[in-house]
Design a protein around this motif. Structure first.
Motif, PDB file in Angstrom:
ATOM      1  N   ASP A  80       1.585   4.171   8.166  1.00  0.00           N
ATOM      2  CA  ASP A  80       0.645   4.941   8.190  1.00  0.00           C
ATOM      3  C   ASP A  80      -0.295   4.481   9.234  1.00  0.00           C
ATOM      4  OD1 ASP A  80       0.958   6.434   5.953  1.00  0.00           O
ATOM      5  OD2 ASP A  80       0.099   5.313   4.610  1.00  0.00           O
ATOM      6  N   LEU A  81      -0.166   3.372   9.789  1.00  0.00           N
ATOM      7  CA  LEU A  81      -0.864   2.532  10.829  1.00  0.00           C
ATOM      8  C   LEU A  81       0.099   2.188  12.019  1.00  0.00           C
ATOM      9  CD1 LEU A  81      -2.912   0.158   8.577  1.00  0.00           C
ATOM     10  CD2 LEU A  81      -4.085   2.001  10.198  1.00  0.00           C
ATOM     11  N   ASN A  96      -4.355  -7.697  11.331  1.00  0.00           N
ATOM     12  CA  ASN A  96      -3.804  -7.886  12.902  1.00  0.00           C
ATOM     13  C   ASN A  96      -3.862  -9.587  13.055  1.00  0.00           C
ATOM     14  OD1 ASN A  96      -3.331  -5.369  12.908  1.00  0.00           O
ATOM     15  ND2 ASN A  96      -5.135  -4.866  14.001  1.00  0.00           N
ATOM     16  N   ASP A  97      -4.694 -10.481  12.273  1.00  0.00           N
ATOM     17  CA  ASP A  97      -4.656 -11.837  12.530  1.00  0.00           C
ATOM     18  C   ASP A  97      -3.661 -12.760  11.560  1.00  0.00           C
ATOM     19  OD1 ASP A  97      -6.152 -11.578  10.406  1.00  0.00           O
ATOM     20  OD2 ASP A  97      -7.986 -12.439  10.716  1.00  0.00           O
ATOM     21  N   PHE A  98      -2.855 -11.822  10.910  1.00  0.00           N
ATOM     22  CA  PHE A  98      -1.976 -12.675  10.173  1.00  0.00           C
ATOM     23  C   PHE A  98      -1.085 -13.403  10.882  1.00  0.00           C
ATOM     24  CE2 PHE A  98       1.958 -12.203   7.333  1.00  0.00           C
ATOM     25  CZ  PHE A  98       1.485 -12.790   6.167  1.00  0.00           C
ATOM     26  N   HIS A  99      -0.833 -14.669  10.472  1.00  0.00           N
ATOM     27  CA  HIS A  99      -0.061 -15.641  11.372  1.00  0.00           C
ATOM     28  C   HIS A  99       1.327 -15.378  11.654  1.00  0.00           C
ATOM     29  CE1 HIS A  99       1.744 -19.444  12.720  1.00  0.00           C
ATOM     30  NE2 HIS A  99       0.272 -19.837  12.646  1.00  0.00           N
ATOM     31  N   VAL A 103       0.795  -1.091   0.055  1.00  0.00           N
ATOM     32  CA  VAL A 103      -0.071   0.096   0.128  1.00  0.00           C
ATOM     33  C   VAL A 103       0.874   1.109  -0.055  1.00  0.00           C
ATOM     34  CG1 VAL A 103      -1.691   1.323   1.263  1.00  0.00           C
ATOM     35  CG2 VAL A 103      -1.770  -1.242   1.164  1.00  0.00           C
ATOM     36  N   GLN A 104       0.622   2.128  -0.856  1.00  0.00           N
ATOM     37  CA  GLN A 104       1.451   3.345  -1.033  1.00  0.00           C
ATOM     38  C   GLN A 104       1.225   4.212   0.133  1.00  0.00           C
ATOM     39  OE1 GLN A 104       0.978   5.569  -4.954  1.00  0.00           O
ATOM     40  NE2 GLN A 104       0.400   7.182  -3.685  1.00  0.00           N
ATOM     41  N   GLY A 105       2.338   5.058   0.668  1.00  0.00           N
ATOM     42  CA  GLY A 105       2.265   5.795   1.873  1.00  0.00           C
ATOM     43  C   GLY A 105       1.370   6.832   1.695  1.00  0.00           C
ATOM     44  N   GLY A 106       0.389   7.124   2.671  1.00  0.00           N
ATOM     45  CA  GLY A 106      -0.611   7.903   2.750  1.00  0.00           C
ATOM     46  C   GLY A 106      -1.983   7.394   2.497  1.00  0.00           C
ATOM     47  N   ILE A 107      -2.116   6.274   1.787  1.00  0.00           N
ATOM     48  CA  ILE A 107      -3.332   5.578   1.521  1.00  0.00           C
ATOM     49  C   ILE A 107      -4.247   4.955   2.720  1.00  0.00           C
ATOM     50  CG2 ILE A 107      -4.659   3.947   0.106  1.00  0.00           C
ATOM     51  CD1 ILE A 107      -3.304   6.101  -1.723  1.00  0.00           C
ATOM     52  N   ALA A 108      -3.398   4.594   3.334  1.00  0.00           N
ATOM     53  CA  ALA A 108      -3.801   3.727   4.787  1.00  0.00           C
ATOM     54  C   ALA A 108      -4.289   4.767   6.015  1.00  0.00           C
ATOM     55  CB  ALA A 108      -3.181   2.503   4.837  1.00  0.00           C
ATOM     56  N   LEU A 109      -3.816   5.981   5.816  1.00  0.00           N
ATOM     57  CA  LEU A 109      -4.010   6.930   7.049  1.00  0.00           C
ATOM     58  C   LEU A 109      -5.309   6.686   7.776  1.00  0.00           C
ATOM     59  CD1 LEU A 109      -2.169   9.907   5.488  1.00  0.00           C
ATOM     60  CD2 LEU A 109      -1.259   8.548   7.523  1.00  0.00           C
ATOM     61  N   ASP A 110      -6.446   6.328   7.101  1.00  0.00           N
ATOM     62  CA  ASP A 110      -7.788   6.527   7.890  1.00  0.00           C
ATOM     63  C   ASP A 110      -8.293   5.081   7.709  1.00  0.00           C
ATOM     64  OD1 ASP A 110      -8.059   9.222   7.862  1.00  0.00           O
ATOM     65  OD2 ASP A 110      -8.617   9.291   5.844  1.00  0.00           O
ATOM     66  N   ALA A 111      -7.286   4.015   7.645  1.00  0.00           N
ATOM     67  CA  ALA A 111      -7.735   2.590   7.864  1.00  0.00           C
ATOM     68  C   ALA A 111      -8.043   2.350   9.466  1.00  0.00           C
ATOM     69  CB  ALA A 111      -6.735   1.695   7.317  1.00  0.00           C
ATOM     70  N   ASP A 112      -8.785   1.066   9.622  1.00  0.00           N
ATOM     71  CA  ASP A 112      -9.029   0.766  10.958  1.00  0.00           C
ATOM     72  C   ASP A 112      -8.013   0.005  11.554  1.00  0.00           C
ATOM     73  OD1 ASP A 112     -10.201  -0.037  13.350  1.00  0.00           O
ATOM     74  OD2 ASP A 112     -11.758  -1.035  12.506  1.00  0.00           O
ATOM     75  N   PRO A 113      -7.302   0.717  12.523  1.00  0.00           N
ATOM     76  CA  PRO A 113      -6.039   0.044  13.338  1.00  0.00           C
ATOM     77  C   PRO A 113      -6.339  -1.163  14.018  1.00  0.00           C
ATOM     78  CG  PRO A 113      -6.628   2.111  14.551  1.00  0.00           C
ATOM     79  CD  PRO A 113      -7.458   2.151  13.144  1.00  0.00           C
ATOM     80  N   LEU A 114      -7.739  -1.454  14.369  1.00  0.00           N
ATOM     81  CA  LEU A 114      -8.153  -2.763  14.956  1.00  0.00           C
ATOM     82  C   LEU A 114      -8.138  -3.704  14.253  1.00  0.00           C
ATOM     83  CD1 LEU A 114     -11.249  -1.251  16.956  1.00  0.00           C
ATOM     84  CD2 LEU A 114      -9.024  -1.524  17.893  1.00  0.00           C
ATOM     85  N   ASN A 115      -8.006  -3.520  12.756  1.00  0.00           N
ATOM     86  CA  ASN A 115      -8.164  -4.712  11.621  1.00  0.00           C
ATOM     87  C   ASN A 115      -6.777  -4.730  11.228  1.00  0.00           C
ATOM     88  OD1 ASN A 115     -10.858  -5.372  12.308  1.00  0.00           O
ATOM     89  ND2 ASN A 115     -11.646  -3.687  11.160  1.00  0.00           N
ATOM     90  N   LEU A 116      -6.110  -3.596  10.945  1.00  0.00           N
ATOM     91  CA  LEU A 116      -4.816  -3.570  10.095  1.00  0.00           C
ATOM     92  C   LEU A 116      -3.683  -3.184  10.763  1.00  0.00           C
ATOM     93  CD1 LEU A 116      -6.406  -2.598   6.703  1.00  0.00           C
ATOM     94  CD2 LEU A 116      -5.819  -4.840   7.337  1.00  0.00           C
ATOM     95  N   SER A 117      -2.485  -3.461  10.415  1.00  0.00           N
ATOM     96  CA  SER A 117      -1.410  -2.863  11.271  1.00  0.00           C
ATOM     97  C   SER A 117      -0.249  -2.433   9.999  1.00  0.00           C
ATOM     98  CB  SER A 117      -0.587  -3.636  12.150  1.00  0.00           C
ATOM     99  OG  SER A 117      -1.596  -4.018  13.145  1.00  0.00           O
TER     100      SER A 117
END
Length: 456
Positions: free
Chosen positions: A299-300, A262-265, A93-107
């Protein structure tokens, strides 16, 4: 019988059950901890820098016994959407794209390399060198296909310049179509976001009919859009002999990131950490050696596992893969990093448990009762030699109690109870011995003979 007495009585069976349970737990943990052998990595279009990096990751994964499936997407916006929907667990993911993503799901797993903004243009369509985006008014400008990071960033940069999209003939095309339009003259300028390793970027740089924009106010963009930075494409950096580019070019740049669920093995996380360190730590045209991978442009939030694995692998502390299968090395690494520190914190707390302290102190005393009881039960059946041996054994127990066993005041009653019982059995043994010694040879034992000493 209270609970502590029950525990003491069946302590051997409890220990055996605990050992068996521990063995089963270890086996179950190993089986449950094994990662899937196949997983998917989301990239951009084939031929791009993301795809090329993914090919290197794929080769490393194969060496470790895993099958990495590469799935191209339209770009970072689509990749992020697929990650959020659970279609895959890791992607570029290009920098700046994931700034508003949900940190409870993604890191953020790591930042990997610089991705400059390349604006190529036909110099014949401009009265002067292109150095500002405001010069694109009334021009045909390709900004990347919908769903791509380039498209997203182009809109951000045009907005930062207060350029009305009605004033620019914007085309949302993929990279290949935009390059063809530049070459045939149907497009005046096109924006690409990619590392210089992209074969398309190199082809455009070597095209003598095209020119690369140098951003006159590159530093100002990072003030407006903090996820951007500035890099310099040095004169001759692409082709030293033909001096391409012919002068230094100042470029705006973002940074490529790997985003994970966040559930990535955790073992797959470790595998990918090995892959990104192996692939990117050598540096590149804009990256210094060992500058990447890092967390400087995330971003996360960065998870504890992501940080621990990257620090450990970059520092060279994790060398278990040289001697063990990957699954075993990963399992050991995981316990060293995450389980052992917790155990070191919990063990002192557990060791101070009142129940355990009570059991430990009482065990110091009660462990001798089985020996004393066995001797007591056999007094009437012993001969003189056996009595002497039993007396000697009891004396040794008393000596150990005096010299080796220390208990707190709370357990003194148990301590002296044991010594009193030892004295009682010793008296019975001595009384029995006296009777046996005094009896004439071949005299049958008196059935009414008391094994207890007579009170004076």
């Amino acid at each position: 019988m209270d609970i502590l007495q029950r525990i003491e009585r069946y302590s051997r069976w409890i220990i055996l059950a605990g050992v068996l349970l521990l063995i089963l737990l270890v086996i179950g943990t190993i089986l449950a901890a094994l990662p899937p052998r196949r997983f998917t990595l989301l990239t951009g279009r084939e031929g791009g820098a993301y795809y090329q990096a993914a090919l290197q990751y794929q080769a490393i994964a194969k060496e470790k016994g895993f099958e990495l499936e590469i799935r191209p997407t339209a770009g970072s916006v689509e990749t992020l959407s697929l990650l959020e929907e659970g279609e895959a667990q890791i992607g570029f993911v290009q920098g700046g794209i994931a700034l508003d993503a949900d940190p409870l799901n993604l890191s953020s797993m790591a930042s990997l390399f610089y991705e400059p903004v390349w604006v190529f243009y036909n110099p014949d369509q401009f009265d002067e060198q292109l150095t500002r985006l405001t010069q694109l008014e009334d021009k045909v400008f390709a900004i990347g296909e919908t769903g791509s990071g380039a498209n997203h960033l182009a809109h951000e940069m045009l907005t930062a310049n207060r350029i009305d999209l009605d004033e620019v003939d914007v085309l949302e095309l993929n990279s290949t179509a935009a390059a063809e339009g530049l070459r045939d003259g149907s497009i005046d300028a096109a924006l690409f976001v990619s590392a210089p390793t992209s074969s398309l970027i190199r082809e455009l740089m070597l095209d003598p009919d095209l020119e690369l924009m140098s951003f006159e106010r590159a530093t100002a963009y990072s003030a407006q859009l903090p996820y951007l930075t500035t890099v310099i494409l040095a004169q001759g950096a692409i082709d030293l002999r033909d001096n391409i580019p012919s002068e230094d070019k100042q470029l705006v740049s973002t940074v490529a990131n790997l985003i994970v669920s966040n559930d990535f093995h955790p073992d797959l996380l470790r595998l990918m950490t090995i892959a990104v360190v192996t692939t990117h730590e050598r540096g590149g045209l804009f990256e210094k050696r060992f500058e990447f991978p890092n967390f400087d442009h995330a971003d996360l939030p960065i998870g504890a596992e992501e940080r621990a694995y990257l620090d450990r692998i970059r520092s060279g502390e994790s060398t278990l893969d040289n001697y063990l299968p990957f699954w075993a090395a990963a399992l050991i690494d995981r316990y060293l990093l995450f389980v052992l520190p917790v155990a070191l914190v919990l063990l002192p707390i557990i060791s101070r448990s009142p129940v355990l302290i009570t059991i430990y102190n009482k065990r110091k005393i009660t462990r001798w009762y089985s020996t004393v009881r066995n001797i007591d039960r056999r007094v009437m059946a012993m001969d003189v030699a056996e009595i002497d041996q039993a007396l000697n054994d009891l004396e040794l127990i008393e000596q150990r109690l005096r010299e080796q066993v220390t208990v707190s005041e709370n357990f003194m009653a148990d301590y002296y109870n044991l010594r009193g019982h030892i004295d009682l059995v010793q008296s019975r043994l001595s009384h029995r011995r006296a009777i046996l010694v005094a009896r004439p040879q071949n005299t049958p034992p008196d059935a009414t003979e008391s094994p207890h000493p007579t009170a004076a």
